[in-house]
Design an enzyme around this catalytic site. Structure first.
Site, PDB file in Angstrom:
ATOM      1  N   SER A   1     -13.938  16.487  42.168  1.00 44.22           N
ATOM      2  CA  SER A   1     -15.155  15.692  42.305  1.00 44.22           C
ATOM      3  C   SER A   1     -15.788  15.471  40.938  1.00 44.22           C
ATOM      4  O   SER A   1     -15.351  16.050  39.941  1.00 44.22           O
ATOM      5  CB  SER A   1     -16.153  16.391  43.227  1.00 44.22           C
ATOM      6  N   LYS A   2     -16.805  14.659  40.949  1.00 44.46           N
ATOM      7  CA  LYS A   2     -17.505  14.318  39.704  1.00 44.46           C
ATOM      8  C   LYS A   2     -17.913  15.557  38.914  1.00 44.46           C
ATOM      9  O   LYS A   2     -17.976  15.533  37.695  1.00 44.46           O
ATOM     10  CB  LYS A   2     -18.755  13.509  40.024  1.00 44.46           C
ATOM     11  N   ARG A   3     -18.218  16.619  39.651  1.00 49.08           N
ATOM     12  CA  ARG A   3     -18.659  17.835  38.978  1.00 49.08           C
ATOM     13  C   ARG A   3     -17.586  18.405  38.042  1.00 49.08           C
ATOM     14  O   ARG A   3     -17.868  19.137  37.117  1.00 49.08           O
ATOM     15  CB  ARG A   3     -19.069  18.887  39.998  1.00 49.08           C
ATOM     16  N   ASP A   4     -16.329  18.072  38.331  1.00 50.17           N
ATOM     17  CA  ASP A   4     -15.236  18.611  37.521  1.00 50.17           C
ATOM     18  C   ASP A   4     -15.038  17.839  36.225  1.00 50.17           C
ATOM     19  O   ASP A   4     -14.360  18.298  35.317  1.00 50.17           O
ATOM     20  CB  ASP A   4     -13.927  18.584  38.324  1.00 50.17           C
ATOM     21  N   GLY A   5     -15.592  16.650  36.147  1.00 44.86           N
ATOM     22  CA  GLY A   5     -15.395  15.820  34.948  1.00 44.86           C
ATOM     23  C   GLY A   5     -15.271  14.370  35.380  1.00 44.86           C
ATOM     24  O   GLY A   5     -15.724  14.002  36.459  1.00 44.86           O
TER      25      GLY A   5
END
Ligand code: GLU
Length: 499
Positions: free
Chosen positions: A267-271
């Site tokens: 997800s976006k949180r990963d990059g």
């Protein structure tokens, strides 16, 4: 291959956001399968969920596919200056919102055949029903309250203005089997499948109806799509049968999810997750394609560098992985660095310039390109071209005199060697400071010769004088990038520190 059997694959994104890297992987898989089999790769837009459409997303999807080099043979091929979608091919329109009449026709057929029915249940009733089912630990499923309404009852409700949807009547007691190209033989019991809504109250079809109708009418032969659609596939197969198209059923392959390193959905949180983010940061498309191709596919050899052309020739759907694929940004960076190093210097500078990565700093083009050239081996994305190299761009921050000292050198020895370096640099012909990379070799040669046996004593103080850093690029690179005058100015300032 006869025309009837031509391989036709499609990528069918919903324009509800920017193209996700997982979407690009689905597109790539469909593209490669088509190319490997002399087939066509089609782009269709699935925009039936009108509430979720995102402006710009169509353009983003097309731009991203173009950037990656996946040529669209048919379907939606572009967006013109006015923002209108450009289509190519005889089986259009390739945008679902332009095909409403087509879907309506098949809905009517299904109702006529008794394979679909009107459902007037309110959202409140459905919510309540689901809650109760959940309480009893049952999978939520429509209870068919409206399944047996008579034509008259239906007519009456419609006249009263009651809203309705059309649901598919999933046959009971059946086993639906198919051979997935990735996961092998699969089996589903129809009793566990909900009566899927096919037509919404706004007269738009749901994805499930539109996807089946379009895949058939567009003569799609093979479908690779994300694993999240696997539970929908038995519904789709039943629909293909109900519509009388059993013998045209395409082959399905469900691609495992992209995961982060902890095994959770990426997800976006990963990059970065959207293709445009990777592009903006200066990843080369070759690197992204190579990496995502290997994420889901194991060539079963030690080879890991594959150009798009190689992939087109060697792709083998039998080697697609079943297990979730962990997206490792570090590994991607390795590929990206590899591909950057493969570029010839001219090409590399051209790309940097075109993508404006050489702008926005206080540098003229010549100096910017020199920095770019010395960074070429080190960076994994073009956007990092000026990373950790501020000391070559801006004036030096003050640094401690002691940093200039190599081992036990005295201040006199340091300034003596710096003076010597200065004299050598003064003698270097101006032409060796221009931006061709071979000049750096020449400067290196001159300074190494001047250093003679005492490399540490000569080169360490020089490097620190020029960079002000404990760690930096080599003194040769500093001299070449800074140029004669600035190098001398910095050396003189360092000498002053020692006196
Ligand atoms: N519109 C669907 C999506 O965006 C496509 C699913 C499919 O390929 O059937 O994921």
């Amino acid at each position: 291959m006869s025309k009837v059997n031509k391989v036709r694959t499609r990528f069918a994104p919903s324009p509800t956001g920017y193209l996700h890297i997982g979407g690009l992987r689905s597109a790539l898989t469909n593209y490669l399968f088509a190319k490997k089999n002399d087939g066509d790769f089609i782009l269709r837009l699935e925009d039936t969920d009108q509430g979720r459409l995102v402006k710009d997303s169509v353009k983003d999807i097309i731009d991203s596919l173009n950037w990656a080099g996946l040529k669209i043979d048919e379907g939606v091929v572009g967006v013109d200056e006015k923002g209108e979608i450009v289509e190519r091919g005889e089986k259009g329109p390739y945008v679902q919102s332009k095909r409403l009449e087509i879907y309506q026709k098949y809905v009517d057929q299904l109702i006529e055949q008794g394979d679909a029915y009107h459902c007037f249940c309110s959202k409140e009733r459905l919510d309540q029903m689901r809650k109760e089912q959940q309480k009893k630990g049952k999978a939520p499923m429509y209870d068919r309250k409206c399944c047996d309404l008579t034509d008259k009852e239906i007519q009456k409700k419609i006249e009263k203005g009651e809203k309705c949807v059309i649901r598919m009547k999933i046959p009971k007691g059946r086993v639906i089997e198919f051979k997935d190209m990735v996961r092998g033989k699969l089996r589903f019991e129809s009793d566990l499948i909900d009566d899927q809504v096919l037509l919404k109250s706004d007269n738009f079809p749901t994805y499930h109806l539109a996807v089946v109708v379009d895949d058939c009418l567009m003569e799609i032969s093979h479908i690779f799509r994300a694993e999240e659609w696997l539970p929908s596939t038995p519904k789709h197969i039943v629909l293909w049968e109900m519509l009388g198209w059993k013998d045209k059923l395409p082959k399905f392959g469900h691609l495992p999810q992209l995961l982060n390193l902890n095994g959770k959905k990426l997800s976006k949180r990963d990059g970065d997750v959207s293709v445009r983010d990777f592009c903006k940061k200066g990843y080369l498309p070759e690197a992204i394609l190579n990496y995502i191709a290997l994420l889901g596919w194991n060539p079963k050899t030690r080879e890991e560098i594959f150009s798009l052309k190689d992939l087109e020739e060697q792709f083998d759907e039998k080697k697609l992985n079943k297990a979730g694929a962990k997206f490792d940004y570090k590994r991607l960076d390795w590929f990206s660095n590899y591909y950057i190093k493969q570029l010839d210097d001219k090409e590399y500078l051209k790309i940097l310039k075109n993508q404006k990565f050489l702008e926005n700093v206080k540098l003229d083009y010549e100096k910017a390109s020199k920095i770019a050239l010395i960074q070429k081996e080190r960076i994994s994305k073009l956007g990092d071209v000026f990373l950790e190299i501020e000391y070559l761009i801006y004036d030096l921050e003050k640094f401690e005199k002691d940093l200039l000292r190599w081992k036990k050198m005295t201040d006199e020895e340091i300034s003596g060697n710096l003076e010597k370096a200065k004299t050598e640099i003064e003698k270097i012909d101006k032409k060796y400071f221009s931006s061709a990379k071979k000049n750096l070799d020449k400067i290196t040669e001159i300074l190494l010769e001047a250093a003679g046996e005492n490399r540490g004593e000569f080169l360490w103080p020089l490097r620190v004088a020029l960079s002000g850093q404990k760690k930096s690029v080599s003194p040769f690179e500093c001299v070449w990038v800074l140029g004669k005058e600035e190098s001398i100015r910095r050396i003189e300032a360092a000498v002053k520190k020692c006196s």
